[in-house]
Design an enzyme around this catalytic site. Structure first.
Site: not given
Length: 416
Positions: A153, A155, A160, A334, A336, A341
């Site tokens: 899952h 991404k 380089d 979507h 995450k 603090d």
């Protein structure tokens, strides 16, 4: 005798009070850094982190960086959607191959199958003929159950060995145009320059070599970081926390829990599929008990049925303990992300559910920088203006049927 007992009592309670004061002075970011170091996670200094707060920002920046590639381009995605953005990306990659640049791409077999515009065998053959090395992670085979649990899952893009991208976005044009079902698609991605990119490279190459049986590696893929190319603000400390089922099965969820445990004042979370594991639920409850402000935002609409009902059931229980819950109305959020603090934050691919934290391959960046964290906090505050707060009154307005579905869905959270 009484005076002696009183003096003894004052001595010990005084010591305890001093210790309690001392513990309160420990910075949350120091506590998490200590935890990560104990787990063998490298915390690198001198990174330049840029927040990409929309699909348009992400793809414009990514395409511009790919155009400048000189040696290699590595891509690892849950899925590449065969649409206008996917087509433009592969056309650009093919042109870079002609320039002599190495291009390697991984996609998850289940992720490909589950999107409505998958990469088909005919198209994959064309891409390979153009010189793009592209492989499926864990191809689905008879009896077709190998993807019930572990899926890639992540991404990740590395260009380089110097520039890295990671976050919540796959390759799809709905990150720009939205979809009829959920409207606008809100998401978060990171662009990273600096030594943290080497951690992303290690993750990619480990997965690549496992899938392809190749042995790609060496100094060429881990060039020295030229500090002159970084901005003067490249002071961010970054820890890349990988979830690899066979190597680090518990690390990511415990890192998230430890972050919540470290909070003295405030925890802010945005996550689309909120069905947290036991250790994270416990951390949130303990934070509320300590008087920490806990704010959680989820989208009011979802691309997946059933899971939102379980999320609302869990969130209602936390709301009764004092958490503030916001339902984002401006499309499908979507992202995450989590902020602690106003001191540090995490952005990545992991949802707060068992699927991400117990089964899948995931990666999150923990960013120890007030500047970046404050940008995320500002985004959170702006998104509140497009949200409705869930209260006891709004919960009671939900039909008995929806409340039952939420309770029933909650029974499945260990596998959601």
């Amino acid at each position: 005798m009484r005076y002696c007992l009183l003096l003894i009592l004052l001595f010990f309670t005084g010591d305890y009070y001093s210790c309690a004061q001392e513990n309160q002075l420990v910075r949350p970011d120091s506590l998490l850094k200590s935890f990560l170091s104990e787990q063998g996670v490298e915390i690198t200094e001198g990174n330049d982190v840029r927040l990409l707060e929309s699909g348009r920002e992400k793809f414009e920046d990514l395409f511009a960086t790919i155009k400048k590639a000189k040696h290699h381009i590595h891509l690892e995605y849950f899925n590449f959607r065969n649409d206008s953005i996917g087509g433009a990306l592969f056309d650009l990659l093919a042109s870079k191959v002609k320039e002599g640049v190495e291009v390697r791409a991984l996609f998850d077999a289940f992720g490909n199958m589950s999107n409505n515009k998958p990469l088909k065998k005919k198209y994959l053959k064309i891409l390979r003929e153009e010189g793009i090395e592209i492989y499926e992670f864990d191809p689905i085979k008879f009896p077709w159950i190998n993807h019930v649990f572990k899926r890639d899952h992540r991404k990740i893009v590395v260009v380089d060995g110097k520039v890295g991208y990671m976050g919540g976005m796959n390759v799809a044009d709905y990150y720009i145009h939205g979809t009829p079902k959920v409207g606008k698609w809100r998401d978060m991605h990171l662009r990273i320059e600096g030594p943290a990119v080497h951690s992303l490279q290690e993750i990619f190459l480990r997965t690549w070599n496992k899938v392809t049986k190749q042995n790609i590696g060496g100094e060429t893929y881990f060039p020295a970081i030229d500090k002159d190319t970084l901005s003067e603000d490249s002071v961010e400390e970054v820890a890349i926390v990988d979830r690899c089922p066979n190597l680090t099965p518990d690390l990511l969820r415990h890192s998230i829990a430890e972050s919540i445990n470290s909070a003295n004042n405030k925890v802010q979370i945005i996550n689309p599929y909120f069905a947290p594991t036991h250790v994270i639920k416990k951390a949130l409850k303990e934070a509320l008990k300590r008087g920490v402000s806990v704010e959680i935002m989820i989208p009011a609409v979802s691309d997946i049925p059933f899971t939102p009902e379980a999320a609302l059931y869990q969130l209602h229980k936390l709301q009764k303990r004092g958490a503030k819950v916001f339902l984002f109305q401006g499309g499908f959020h979507h992202s995450k992300i989590m902020m602690i603090d106003d001191l540090y934050s995490t952005v990545g691919s992991a949802n707060l559910n068992s699927r991400s934290l117990r089964y899948d391959y995931e990666v999150n960046a923990f960013i120890f920088n007030k500047g970046t964290t404050n940008k995320l906090v500002s985004m959170f505050e702006k998104d509140k203006l497009q949200s409705v707060e869930m209260t006891s009154q709004t919960w009671k307005k939900r039909s008995l049927w929806k409340r039952f579905v939420g309770w029933f869905a909650n029974l499945f959270t260990p596998v959601l």
